[in-house]
Design an enzyme around this catalytic site. Structure first.
Site, PDB file in Angstrom:
ATOM      1  N   HIS A 127       0.860  -1.262  -0.070  1.00  0.00           N
ATOM      2  CA  HIS A 127       0.113   0.030  -0.041  1.00  0.00           C
ATOM      3  C   HIS A 127       0.713   1.130  -0.121  1.00  0.00           C
ATOM      4  CE1 HIS A 127       0.563  -0.280   4.489  1.00  0.00           C
ATOM      5  NE2 HIS A 127       0.645   1.072   4.397  1.00  0.00           N
ATOM      6  N   ASP A 157       0.090  -7.479   1.175  1.00  0.00           N
ATOM      7  CA  ASP A 157       0.560  -6.244   1.448  1.00  0.00           C
ATOM      8  C   ASP A 157       2.236  -6.188   1.640  1.00  0.00           C
ATOM      9  OD1 ASP A 157       0.212  -3.603   1.561  1.00  0.00           O
ATOM     10  OD2 ASP A 157      -0.261  -3.347   3.821  1.00  0.00           O
ATOM     11  N   GLY A 230       3.283   6.515   7.945  1.00  0.00           N
ATOM     12  CA  GLY A 230       4.831   6.739   7.363  1.00  0.00           C
ATOM     13  C   GLY A 230       5.892   5.792   7.871  1.00  0.00           C
ATOM     14  N   ASN A 231       5.203   4.854   9.146  1.00  0.00           N
ATOM     15  CA  ASN A 231       5.980   4.105   9.442  1.00  0.00           C
ATOM     16  C   ASN A 231       5.624   2.595   8.719  1.00  0.00           C
ATOM     17  OD1 ASN A 231       5.863   4.843  12.848  1.00  0.00           O
ATOM     18  ND2 ASN A 231       7.528   4.004  12.265  1.00  0.00           N
ATOM     19  N   SER A 232       4.634   2.584   7.753  1.00  0.00           N
ATOM     20  CA  SER A 232       4.313   1.565   6.919  1.00  0.00           C
ATOM     21  C   SER A 232       5.428   1.132   6.282  1.00  0.00           C
ATOM     22  CB  SER A 232       3.099   1.996   5.967  1.00  0.00           C
ATOM     23  OG  SER A 232       1.879   1.792   6.635  1.00  0.00           O
ATOM     24  N   GLY A 289      -4.732 -28.331  -2.658  1.00  0.00           N
ATOM     25  CA  GLY A 289      -5.700 -29.114  -3.009  1.00  0.00           C
ATOM     26  C   GLY A 289      -7.044 -29.285  -2.375  1.00  0.00           C
TER      27      GLY A 289
END
Length: 486
Positions: A127, A157, A230-232, A289
């Protein structure tokens, strides 16, 4: 919720300082020297864990650990050109004077990343970069580099970027997130709110968190280390300076940190990085499966289980690895390679971190008896539909790349493995298909009264010489019907 806006953080009581003061005032308790740490026993692996007791423990610092790891945490700046839709679109009178298109606008995002290889491999969140057209990476010493995307996976992500330089880059070694325990100390390093590189400390608050509602992935590390927008994509490191997670999201009613943050475990990160090293542009999960469902309290009682846990086998493909190993509908998977399976998401995580082609041990409950079977993980079947085909001409589908669904393609598009039909794999920005609102993962079911079950059928229907179009599209399990003049 995703990372949002900031709110002030409340001060917390310094319990450690109080304990140090008590140590000075009470120089001995129960005949024990308070200057020595209280022994609490060592764990099976890693350094001994204990609570801080003596004054010298309180005076310890994380500074050496930060100096060692912070240079490998970077800032990621992403820009994307987005086509603006005219408010007059669809109105023939206004379109004649104002046109159908508006000037594009630029969307920017800021996040963090972690260098995990000296050659310049960087892990960040999907993101953070999304569908960015331009990505720049800034190191803590001020150097900036243009970045290329090697791999990205929206369902996890995660994304892997690549920067180039003549010399090796500083790195953080990827640790074993399965060795973490609740209560372990961790540091979070990133660039919150774009103010510059920042380090916060905390503990592991919980493990294997699911139902977070962020992405399909459901096996997060929860920490109370302060994490903000901003830490992402930043690093969550342990006390040995190893990467144990990628900070991804926070739970907050205001958008700022309230001490509930989530990180993707490093073992998942390691699997994604290895796929990028092998030249893959997406992460492919091993194929079992079988389809699994949660074990509810009612199901657990019916099966004679003490509590609801594990993953219930709902269906088994007749020719898949699970059927070959003897797994049957109604069985419950309780553990994989000795690691307990508490819920369905935990099983998905454990499987995704296993190498393709490896044999894994399932502990299962089958007809009231517990036994172990070996399942060999394989690649999902590719099917016979061939690769994506681009639709040309002047239909509403023009520009889209479509393909007949197979288990492998369904996995890549995050669709159920048994889904059939013709799906849109790519819808380039600026194409007629994008202008009409089509999205990747859309499944075309019918065009102008013609059922669509193959790519050839869609190509034929899209080449029809008409200005009136009626079509049905399946999106996220819902049928959308549209009629328009084009």
């Amino acid at each position: 919720m995703p990372l949002g806006t900031a709110v002030p953080l409340h001060a917390q009581e310094d319990a450690g300082g109080l304990r140090g003061l008590l140590n000075e005032l009470l120089p001995g308790r129960n005949g024990q020297d308070d200057t020595q740490p209280a022994e609490t026993g060592a764990t099976q692996s890693g350094p001994e864990r204990r609570v801080p007791f003596a004054r010298k423990d309180i005076q310890l610092s994380f500074a050496p650990l930060v100096r060692e790891t912070a240079p490998a945490v970077v800032n990621v700046y992403a820009k994307q050109v987005v086509a603006a839709r005219s408010p007059f679109a669809g109105d023939p009178f206004f379109e004649q004077f104002f046109g159908r298109r508006m000037p594009p606008r630029v969307q920017s995002s800021l996040g963090s990343g972690v260098i995990v290889d000296p050659s310049g491999l960087i892990v960040t969140n999907y993101h953070v970069i999304g569908e960015a057209d331009d990505i720049k990476v800034a190191l803590s010493d001020g150097r900036e580099y243009e970045s290329a995307i090697l791999l990205k996976d929206e369902s996890l992500d995660l994304a892997v970027l690549k920067i180039e330089a003549d010399a090796d880059f500083p790195t953080i070694a990827i640790g074993d997130s399965d060795a973490l325990e609740v209560g372990d100390l961790v540091l979070a390093i990133g660039n919150p709110f774009g103010v510059g590189q920042t380090t916060t400390s905390g503990i592991v608050s919980a493990l294997a968190r699911n139902h977070i509602g962020i992405v399909d992935f459901g096996f997060f590390i929860q920490t109370d280390a302060a994490i903000n927008p901003g830490n992402s994509g930043g690093a969550l490191i342990d006390m040995a300076g190893r990467l144990v997670g990628i900070n991804t999201a926070i739970y907050s009613r205001t958008g700022g940190s309230i001490g509930i943050g989530f990180a993707i475990p490093s073992n998942m990160v390691r699997a994604v990085v290895e796929a990028a090293r092998q030249g893959e542009d997406h992460f492919e999960r091993p194929f079992v499966g079988a389809q699994f469902e949660p074990v509810t309290a009612q199901i657990a009682e019916a099966l004679g289980m003490e509590r609801p846990a594990g993953a219930l086998v709902a269906a088994v493909d007749a020719e898949g690895p699970a059927a070959t190993a003897g797994l049957k509908p109604g069985d419950v998977v309780l553990a994989l390679n000795g690691a307990s399976i508490e819920h369905v998401d935990a099983l998905g995580y454990r499987l995704a971190t296993q190498p393709m082609g490896s044999a894994v041990a399932f502990d299962i409950l089958s007809q009231g008896a517990r036994r172990q079977i070996s399942v060999t993980l394989a690649r999902a079947p590719e099917g016979r539909g061939g690769g994506p085909v681009e639709i040309d001409g002047e239909s509403p589908f023009a520009g889209a790349r479509v393909a007949t669904l197979s288990p492998r393609l369904a996995q890549r598009l995050r669709l159920p493995a048994r889904t059939t039909g013709v799906a849109m794999v790519e819808v380039p920005r600026g194409s007629p298909a994008a202008g009409f609102g089509f999205r990747p993962r859309d499944i075309v079911r019918e065009v102008n009264g013609v059922p669509i079950d193959t790519v050839e059928a869609l190509v034929s229907a899209a080449s029809e010489n008409t200005r009136w179009w009626r079509f049905t599209v399946e999106r996220d399990g819902q049928l959308l019907r549209q009629m328009l003049r084009y």
